[in-house]
Structure formats: structure tokens, C-alpha cells
Design a protein around this motif. Structure first.
Motif, PDB file in Angstrom:
ATOM      1  N   GLY A 105     -26.490   6.284  82.487  1.00  0.00           N
ATOM      2  CA  GLY A 105     -26.826   5.819  83.718  1.00  0.00           C
ATOM      3  C   GLY A 105     -25.629   5.180  84.145  1.00  0.00           C
ATOM      4  N   ASP A 106     -24.447   5.307  83.943  1.00  0.00           N
ATOM      5  CA  ASP A 106     -23.055   4.804  84.393  1.00  0.00           C
ATOM      6  C   ASP A 106     -22.678   5.382  85.419  1.00  0.00           C
ATOM      7  N   TRP A 107     -22.944   5.031  86.818  1.00  0.00           N
ATOM      8  CA  TRP A 107     -22.555   5.530  88.126  1.00  0.00           C
ATOM      9  C   TRP A 107     -21.269   5.781  88.073  1.00  0.00           C
ATOM     10  N   ARG A 108     -20.314   5.186  87.323  1.00  0.00           N
ATOM     11  CA  ARG A 108     -18.933   5.541  87.070  1.00  0.00           C
ATOM     12  C   ARG A 108     -18.627   6.611  86.711  1.00  0.00           C
ATOM     13  N   ALA A 109     -19.327   7.232  85.905  1.00  0.00           N
ATOM     14  CA  ALA A 109     -18.947   8.492  85.261  1.00  0.00           C
ATOM     15  C   ALA A 109     -18.982   9.630  86.347  1.00  0.00           C
ATOM     16  N   ALA A 110     -20.067   9.415  87.276  1.00  0.00           N
ATOM     17  CA  ALA A 110     -20.006  10.514  88.457  1.00  0.00           C
ATOM     18  C   ALA A 110     -18.812  10.436  89.317  1.00  0.00           C
ATOM     19  N   VAL A 111     -18.320   9.296  89.449  1.00  0.00           N
ATOM     20  CA  VAL A 111     -17.175   9.273  90.164  1.00  0.00           C
ATOM     21  C   VAL A 111     -15.888   9.550  89.430  1.00  0.00           C
ATOM     22  N   LEU A 112     -15.911   9.608  88.096  1.00  0.00           N
ATOM     23  CA  LEU A 112     -14.999  10.195  87.240  1.00  0.00           C
ATOM     24  C   LEU A 112     -14.782  11.594  87.400  1.00  0.00           C
ATOM     25  N   VAL A 113     -15.946  12.022  87.363  1.00  0.00           N
ATOM     26  CA  VAL A 113     -16.411  13.723  87.456  1.00  0.00           C
ATOM     27  C   VAL A 113     -15.602  13.988  88.926  1.00  0.00           C
ATOM     28  N   CYS A 114     -15.937  13.328  89.910  1.00  0.00           N
ATOM     29  CA  CYS A 114     -15.490  13.794  91.380  1.00  0.00           C
ATOM     30  C   CYS A 114     -13.938  13.797  91.520  1.00  0.00           C
ATOM     31  N   ILE A 115     -13.427  12.644  90.835  1.00  0.00           N
ATOM     32  CA  ILE A 115     -11.943  12.729  90.609  1.00  0.00           C
ATOM     33  C   ILE A 115     -11.171  13.734  89.995  1.00  0.00           C
ATOM     34  N   ASN A 116     -11.801  14.198  88.959  1.00  0.00           N
ATOM     35  CA  ASN A 116     -11.369  15.332  87.961  1.00  0.00           C
ATOM     36  C   ASN A 116     -11.388  16.592  88.904  1.00  0.00           C
ATOM     37  N   ILE A 117     -12.487  16.676  89.716  1.00  0.00           N
ATOM     38  CA  ILE A 117     -12.675  17.782  90.485  1.00  0.00           C
ATOM     39  C   ILE A 117     -11.552  17.907  91.275  1.00  0.00           C
ATOM     40  N   ALA A 118     -11.311  16.859  92.233  1.00  0.00           N
ATOM     41  CA  ALA A 118     -10.179  16.921  93.191  1.00  0.00           C
ATOM     42  C   ALA A 118      -8.800  17.018  92.476  1.00  0.00           C
ATOM     43  N   VAL A 119      -8.830  16.355  91.263  1.00  0.00           N
ATOM     44  CA  VAL A 119      -7.139  16.640  90.515  1.00  0.00           C
ATOM     45  C   VAL A 119      -7.122  18.133  90.208  1.00  0.00           C
ATOM     46  N   VAL A 120      -8.242  18.665  89.695  1.00  0.00           N
ATOM     47  CA  VAL A 120      -8.047  20.107  89.078  1.00  0.00           C
ATOM     48  C   VAL A 120      -7.812  21.013  90.264  1.00  0.00           C
TER      49      VAL A 120
END
Length: 435
Positions: free
Chosen positions: A394-409
Motif C-alpha cells: 500500500g505504499d503510494w510512493r510506489a505508484a509515483v515511481l511507476v509514473c516516473i518510469n513511464i515518463a522516462v521510458v
């Protein structure tokens, strides 16, 4: 960025474009694309059978087996259909009969899989006290007939069509009189090539007992021993999985099946630590790869699907738009085989580089404690941000990390996508001019 795009267009694109038009690579691409409609339909049945919401999953649980039948007979037999399509395409490129090329390729591929007598297993189960089923006779194992068997399909296809070509070149075929119907004449012309192809593959697979799939496993086994709880252990499987996928081999089937025991041990340790209210020891169990690296599927292709949805190429736009929904649920076969990414030297670089960069970012963030470590296996058909939150408790920061990776890729894919888009637009314009 403009200078980089110019370099790709002037220096990188010409040799890569020439390579992508190589006869055998083009046949592989066209043959795989021919399975696209089956892959798309099958992928939607998979989403229905494994929905991300538990209440839905519980409701359809009694009927999952029935719902999965179309998936198993479409995506589950992908290499079977592709073997025919690739053989047809390669034979046509040599101005040979396409049907004969497809049929011979299909036969060679099937001969690489040895049938199993299911009745023997039923009898053994009955003797052991387990209730046996109805007699089934000889059955064909499906494990290597889907994406995992694509490499075998490519090898057997090339062997079959090249054998057909060489024997016809040197007139080692049966010639029928002109009054014989063309379909009958084609069958007899392929008789000697069929005998040679079937005999050779049968001898290698059955008498020599040489299994190509096993050979691939043994080849890469030493290379993945370093996989584990380190940055190197994360990057090694990521690189080999994406490289194999780029070459038309189901990377996860080859590499994942070997390193998965390691991933499961790491996950068990994390789960035990959660139960004991202790610090989680491991960074990279399997869910780490699923949610932070394979966003949208192997190659982190959700980013590419987003770019393709707004492409100026009609073909890429259509592929992107019918791939985006499966991609959200981490099913990217429609995109991989529709673009296609297999045997595509232009898009192979971001397909490999994107996951590598996202793996480094995710590893650094997790090691630094910016994101909780994974400890739960969430349903893999969940959208990545939601799945990452569940996998990390349930760590909301994990969802933020996913979004960051989507943007970088997405940024990594962009220049290569634009180069490929330009090539596709040129081809589309040429087809319009010819028409």
C-alpha cells in the motif's frame, strides 16, 4: 534532441532500414503480423479470465477454464500460426508457392515437439489410487507452441523453405503434366522436399533427441546465475530477456523460468519479514520486475503504445490504439507482434535500454528507502501503479515511481519511434502511389 534525431536519421537509420528489409527478417515480421487478429482477441479473453478486482475474479472463478479456451487456442498457439505465416511469406519472396512453404514450415515446427501418450499417465494415476480420466490417446504438449516456441518456429521455417528452394532450384521435384490441376501439381512438387524436411527434423528431434528449447535453456543457464539481490542481479535478466524478445525468442520463458526460483526465495524471505514485523531484506523479488520494469509488458512498452496512439503513420496509430487497453493490463503481445518489435533493429535499442534505465531508477529508489520493498504478489493484470502499491503493502510512493518510469521510458522511446514512424509513413505513401 534535434541533433540526436538528425544523427538517427542520417547515420543510424540507413543501415538499420536496410537490415530490416533483409528477406528472412521481413518474412519473420510479416508472418508474425499475420497472427495479430488472433493475438488481440485472445488477449481480451485473458483479461476477462483474470480481472484485477478480487470480487470479479471470485465471481467468474468457476468458469475460468471455459473462458481461457479461446486464449489457449489463439495466443497459446501463437508460434503454430506464425510458422505457417512466416513460411508462406518467405516462400513468396523466392517466388515459390506460398501455401507449400507455409505447410512445410508448419510440419517442421510440429515435428520439433514430440507427442505424449496421455493414456500412460492416466493409467499410472489410476494404479496410484488417483481417479483416472477418459482415454485421450496421443496428445501434443502446448508449452512450446505459444510465444515460447517462436525461436524454434523461426529456425524450422527457414530450414523448410530453404530446402524447398534448393531442391526446386536443382529440379529435385516431381513434375506433373500441364493438364493436371495447379493445386494437385503443387502438392506433388512439394513431395520430395516434404520427405527431406520431415526425415531430417524427425531424425534430429527423435533419434538424436536434440531439443532446441532445452539447448537454449542450457545455453543461458550460466549467464543468469548472478541474478539475485543486487543491481547486477537485476540488470542481467532484464538485458537478456529484452535481447531475446528482440530476436523473436520469448525472453521470460527462457530466462524467467531459470531465475524464478531465486525470485521466489527472495519473496518468501520478504513475506516472512513482514509477518515478523522485521525489515524486509530483499530488493528484487519477481514483483519488483513486474511492477517497476515491465510496465505494460516486456520492454516497458506502455510508453511506446502511448506514443503510437498519436502517430502520423496510420498503421502505427491503429496498432497503438488497439494495443493500449491490453497494455494497461500488462499484455503487450498485440504491440510486440503488431508493430512489430520482433526483429526490428530500429526499436530494439529502446526496447532494451528503456527497461535497463527504469530498473536502475527503481533499484536506486528502493535501496535508498524512498519506496517500500515488494512483499506481495498482486494480480499481474492490474494497471502498474495499482499493482505496485499492492505489492509494496500500500505504499503510494510506489505508484509515483511507476509514473516516473513511464515518463522516462517514453523519452527514451521517442527518437527511435519517430525514426521508425518516418519509415512507415514513407512505405504507406509508396503503397498509395502504386495503388
Amino acid at each position: 534532441m534535434e541533433m540526436f534525431l538528425k544523427w538517427i536519421e542520417e547515420k543510424f537509420m540507413p543501415p538499420m532500414a536496410k537490415l530490416s528489409e533483409q528477406r528472412h527478417l521481413r518474412a519473420i515480421r510479416d508472418g508474425v503480423i499475420s497472427t495479430l487478429s488472433l493475438i488481440i482477441v485472445g488477449s481480451f479473453f485473458l483479461i476477462i479470465a483474470q480481472p484485477p478486482v478480487k470480487a470479479w475474479a471470485d465471481a467468474i472463478a468457476p468458469n475460468v477454464g471455459k473462458i481461457m479456451v479461446p486464449y489457449r487456442l489463439t495466443m497459446g498457439l501463437m508460434s503454430l500460426y506464425a510458422a505457417y505465416g512466416m513460411g508462406y511469406s518467405l516462400a513468396k519472396s523466392y517466388k515459390l508457392d506460398g501455401v507449400s512453404g507455409g505447410v512445410l514450415s508448419l510440419a517442421a515446427f510440429l515435428l520439433a515437439t514430440i507427442p505424449v501418450n496421455a493414456d500412460a499417465f492416466i493409467t499410472a494415476a489410476t494404479k496410484a489410487g488417483v481417479k483416472g480420466g477418459a482415454p485421450m490417446g496421443w496428445v501434443l504438449p502446448m508449452a512450446n507452441l505459444g510465444g515460447a516456441g517462436m525461436f524454434v518456429a523461426i529456425i524450422t521455417m527457414i530450414f523448410a523453405v530453404e530446402t524447398l528452394r534448393l531442391l526446386k532450384k536443382y529440379n529435385v521435384t516431381l513434375k506433373m503434366p500441364e493438364q493436371v490441376p495447379e493445386s494437385v501439381s503443387r502438392s506433388f512438387e512439394a513431395l520430395i522436399p516434404a520427405a527431406v524436411i520431415i526425415t531430417v527434423v524427425w531424425f534430429i528431434r527423435v533419434w538424436l533427441n536434440f531439443d532446441i528449447q532445452t539447448a537454449i535453456m542450457n545455453l543461458f543457464k550460466p549467464l543468469v546465475n548472478v541474478a539475485g539481490n543486487s543491481l547486477g542481479g537485476v540488470l542481467v535478466p532484464v538485458i537478456f530477456i529484452t535481447v531475446l524478445w528482440s530476436a523473436g525468442i520469448h525472453g521470460m520463458s527462457v530466462i524467467g523460468s531459470i531465475v524464478r526460483p531465486v525470485w521466489l526465495v527472495l519473496l518468501d524471505a520478504n513475506t516472512a519479514a513482514v509477518s515478523a514485523h522485521q525489515a524486509l531484506p530483499n530488493i528484487a523479488p519477481e514483483p519488483f520486475f513486474q511492477w517497476f520494469i515491465w510496465i505494460g509488458g516486456a520492454g516497458a512498452t506502455l510508453s511506446l503504445a502511448l506514443l503510437m496512439c498519436f502517430s502520423k503513420s496510420e498503421y502505427l496509430k491503429r496498432v497503438g490504439r488497439f494495443s493500449i487497453i491490453p497494455g494497461i493490463f500488462n499484455i503487450n503481445e498485440p504491440l510486440i507482434f503488431g508493430t512489430p518489435l520482433v526483429m526490428n533493429p530500429i526499436l530494439a535499442i529502446p526496447f532494451i535500454l528503456g527497461p535497463v534505465v527504469s530498473a536502475i531508477i527503481a533499484y536506486a529508489a528502493t535501496a535508498a528507502g524512498l519506496v517500500a520493498k515488494v512483499s506481495i504478489i498482486a494480480p499481474w493484470t492490474l494497471p502498474a501503479p495499482i499493482g505496485a502499491m499492492l505489492a509494496t503493502g500500500g505504499d503510494w510512493r510506489a505508484a509515483v515511481l511507476v509514473c516516473i518510469n513511464i515518463a522516462v521510458v517514453t523519452v527514451i522511446y521517442y527518437p527511435f519511434f519517430k525514426a521508425y514512424e518516418k519509415k512507415m509513413i514513407k512505405e504507406e505513401q509508396q503503397e498509395v502511389e502504386v495503388a
